[in-house]
Design a protein around this motif. Structure first.
Motif, PDB file in Angstrom:
ATOM      1  N   UNK A 175       0.743  -1.157   0.009  1.00  0.00           N
ATOM      2  CA  UNK A 175      -0.004   0.043   0.020  1.00  0.00           C
ATOM      3  C   UNK A 175       0.797   1.200   0.064  1.00  0.00           C
ATOM      4  N   UNK A 176       0.454   2.200  -0.773  1.00  0.00           N
ATOM      5  CA  UNK A 176       1.267   3.456  -0.914  1.00  0.00           C
ATOM      6  C   UNK A 176       0.305   4.644  -1.319  1.00  0.00           C
ATOM      7  N   UNK A 177       0.559   5.790  -0.635  1.00  0.00           N
ATOM      8  CA  UNK A 177      -0.151   7.213  -0.884  1.00  0.00           C
ATOM      9  C   UNK A 177       0.499   7.929  -1.951  1.00  0.00           C
ATOM     10  N   UNK A 178      -0.390   8.379  -2.607  1.00  0.00           N
ATOM     11  CA  UNK A 178       0.262   9.492  -3.556  1.00  0.00           C
ATOM     12  C   UNK A 178      -0.689  10.712  -3.468  1.00  0.00           C
ATOM     13  N   UNK A 179      -0.058  11.907  -2.990  1.00  0.00           N
ATOM     14  CA  UNK A 179      -0.751  12.920  -2.629  1.00  0.00           C
ATOM     15  C   UNK A 179      -0.460  14.250  -3.323  1.00  0.00           C
ATOM     16  N   UNK A 180      -1.298  14.974  -3.299  1.00  0.00           N
ATOM     17  CA  UNK A 180      -0.967  16.563  -3.791  1.00  0.00           C
ATOM     18  C   UNK A 180      -1.377  17.418  -2.581  1.00  0.00           C
ATOM     19  N   UNK A 181      -0.267  18.423  -2.187  1.00  0.00           N
ATOM     20  CA  UNK A 181      -0.804  18.973  -1.228  1.00  0.00           C
ATOM     21  C   UNK A 181      -0.198  20.521  -1.308  1.00  0.00           C
ATOM     22  N   UNK A 182      -0.504  21.301  -0.540  1.00  0.00           N
ATOM     23  CA  UNK A 182      -0.179  22.918  -0.911  1.00  0.00           C
ATOM     24  C   UNK A 182      -0.683  23.487  -2.000  1.00  0.00           C
TER      25      UNK A 182
END
Length: 184
Positions: free
Chosen positions: A28-35
């Motif tokens: 399992x892995x998270x791929x995020x867009x922040x800011x």
């Protein structure tokens, strides 16, 4: 003849004991867009994407989405879609009311509470408006896209972050064998 059959049986037993099948393991892995600071204006759609590259033919087993932060004056005006290639689903469909922001909202098919039964602000884990199962079995690699549509006048907002959480399996080396002796 009996000796050859006995040797063949011993050979087959030896090969079966010395062959190890390596099964792929789920990761399992998270791929995020922040800011982010993407405005959600009246009667408009906004989009954002994250590029996933795991390589090696990795396949999706399960998908969850996190709406890290969507501030909006009337979230019941919003429809939110998650898409990967030709596969997509509506994860939010007209839920909430005025000022009901999404703050660390996890959308998970196995959640007990449907998003439509949630209360403001949407914080916690909910079942999405439509299942995320259409993504199961597709390749992990490529652009995962989120699209939000504001369907009314007089209410605006901003998207500051979101994530896609992939549980996936990548192929491994296949069958591992030990060299077989020429004689017994």
């Amino acid at each position: 003849m009996k000796k050859n059959i006995l040797l063949l049986i011993m050979y087959m037993l030896f090969v079966s004991l010395m062959t190890e099948v390596v099964l792929p393991q789920s990761t399992q892995q998270s791929f995020c867009r922040t800011g982010l600071n993407i405005p959600i204006n009246d009667h408009s759609s906004v989009r954002d994407s994250v590029n996933v590259f795991l390589g090696d033919g990795c396949i999706v087993n399960d998908v969850n989405a996190i709406l890290t932060n969507i501030s909006h004056t009337w979230v019941s005006d919003l429809r939110i879609y998650l898409r990967k290639g030709n596969t997509g689903t509506m994860i939010v469909n007209f839920v909430g009311s005025s000022g009901d922001n999404f703050i660390n909202t996890v959308l998970d098919d196995s959640a007990l509470i449907p998003l439509s039964s949630g209360t403001a602000p949407f914080t916690g884990t909910y079942r999405p408006s439509s299942p995320l199962t259409p993504f199961n079995g597709i390749s992990t690699d490529g652009y995962w896209k989120i699209a939000m549509t504001d369907t009314a006048t007089g209410d605006t907002g901003v998207l500051t972050g979101w994530c896609v959480i992939l549980t996936f399996t990548c192929p491994t080396g296949g069958i591992q064998t030990v060299e077989i002796p020429n004689t017994y």
